[in-house]
Write a protein that holds these residues in place. Sequence first.
Motif, PDB file in Angstrom:
ATOM      1  N   TYR A 362       0.784  -1.311   0.147  1.00  0.00           N
ATOM      2  CA  TYR A 362       0.052  -0.153  -0.033  1.00  0.00           C
ATOM      3  C   TYR A 362       0.893   1.150   0.058  1.00  0.00           C
ATOM      4  N   ASP A 381      -2.215  -2.698   9.068  1.00  0.00           N
ATOM      5  CA  ASP A 381      -3.003  -3.268   9.994  1.00  0.00           C
ATOM      6  C   ASP A 381      -3.942  -2.404  10.604  1.00  0.00           C
ATOM      7  N   GLY A 382      -4.101  -1.066  10.144  1.00  0.00           N
ATOM      8  CA  GLY A 382      -4.799   0.093  10.634  1.00  0.00           C
ATOM      9  C   GLY A 382      -4.357   0.819  11.931  1.00  0.00           C
ATOM     10  N   HIS A 401      -7.630   3.032  12.724  1.00  0.00           N
ATOM     11  CA  HIS A 401      -8.669   2.823  11.549  1.00  0.00           C
ATOM     12  C   HIS A 401      -9.124   1.225  11.540  1.00  0.00           C
ATOM     13  N   GLN A 402     -10.136   0.978  10.785  1.00  0.00           N
ATOM     14  CA  GLN A 402     -10.617  -0.288  10.434  1.00  0.00           C
ATOM     15  C   GLN A 402     -10.080  -0.592   9.176  1.00  0.00           C
ATOM     16  N   GLY A 403      -8.809  -1.275   9.053  1.00  0.00           N
ATOM     17  CA  GLY A 403      -8.246  -1.266   7.710  1.00  0.00           C
ATOM     18  C   GLY A 403      -6.902  -0.687   7.418  1.00  0.00           C
ATOM     19  N   VAL A 404      -6.557  -0.318   6.460  1.00  0.00           N
ATOM     20  CA  VAL A 404      -5.217   0.393   6.200  1.00  0.00           C
ATOM     21  C   VAL A 404      -5.428   1.616   6.633  1.00  0.00           C
ATOM     22  N   TRP A 423      -8.603   3.779   4.953  1.00  0.00           N
ATOM     23  CA  TRP A 423      -9.333   3.385   3.899  1.00  0.00           C
ATOM     24  C   TRP A 423     -10.748   3.078   4.496  1.00  0.00           C
ATOM     25  N   ASP A 424     -10.993   3.429   5.826  1.00  0.00           N
ATOM     26  CA  ASP A 424     -12.406   3.369   6.098  1.00  0.00           C
ATOM     27  C   ASP A 424     -13.104   4.663   5.967  1.00  0.00           C
TER      28      ASP A 424
END
Length: 431
Positions: A362, A381-382, A401-404, A423-424
Amino acid sequence: MDALIQAYDDRDEEEEEHESYHQQPQKRPKFVSASPLSLPPPLPLRPHSQPPLPPTSAGVPGRYVSKRERAAIAATALAPNPTSPVRPPLELASVLNAKLPHRIQRKLDHSLGNAGGCNRCPRELVTKLEGHSKAVIAVRWSPTHGALLASAGMDHKAYVWNVWESPAHQMGRCLSCHTHALKDIQWSLDGNSVLSCGFDQTARLSDVETGAQTQVFSESQVVNVVRFHPLEGNLFITGGSKGSVKLWDVRLGKFACEYSKALGDVMDVDFSPDGSRFVTTSDIAKRNSSDKSLLVWNFATQIPLSNQVYLEAYTCPSARFHPFEQCFIAQSNADYIAVFSGRAPFKVNKHKRFQGHQVAGYRIQCSFSSDGECVVTGSADGHVYFYNYRSTQLIKKIAAHQGVCSDAVYHPSLPSVVATCGWDGIVSVFE
């Protein structure tokens, strides 16, 4: 009386106009006054009858007004008056003049007087800024106003947030001038404008106070990154998907020169503090081309100053110069941050690297704290990771965060204040 009304209603309209001009108006019959109880009841209005209209300019007392004339008078009355004043549009609340809360203003005044103080890691989440409908790629603090934060998203929009306002007033401006997803965003040096770029192959300059687009800089490639020169506010650099790096002049509205060296997809650009050099990172997929993935350029002569800086077979999605030391860091897809010398030959420091977070292919961005003592980075891993620059030890990691978690930046003036995005679609501020 009934017979007179019936006669007027049954006649054709053309006959009414003809007779109204050639016959003298008949005198109204005089009624003998009587008591109120003896008056006849009023005649009921017919369905097609209209309320009386004001007399025309040629109004003769007692003259009959035909249906055609009544329609013309009604149309004139409904037409807008060109001389009437137009109500001005509602003015937007000022963003640049927004006041800071007393607590934040006091911390800001204290930090300005103690610029050499060490930044601390944030302890808790202060606020979540929700408005983007898709992933947020980059966040940037305003260099002049302590409360303003800009974000760029994949939903074609950029937002300017007033971080410490109430939730209903945190979204200061929505900049929706792009037609495709955004890739990067930067503030001008005076803090009055933001420069954004993206998949629509343009970089666009927008006024923060009005929210209006002021200039468009078009290219023939997807523009991945924009950077203003740290000393010359009218100059900025763009890097794109076809490997082209261009220097643009805001005053001319076109590019002044192009830095070309068979680069791949340019992923990031960053200036040295004095503006004499800048570093570019590229996604090189060709064989035996890894020596061009990380280059240092002379800004004035347009000549690359380095070759074979980073020899590993990994790309570097992000690079940042130290605020005042002669070095820079580069995020590697090998899940670590490497340190490079800021002087020729710009060699990598083999004994110093920051590792523990995940990149996983990413575009994870990293940056320094304002005093240069901490390195902060997002992670696949957020989480957001904080490293000590001197010892390279991991100080802290926070679930963000939830996600990246795609980007994390320190506030330029307030210690321990960090903004992140992911990315959320959420922008988070920690303090």
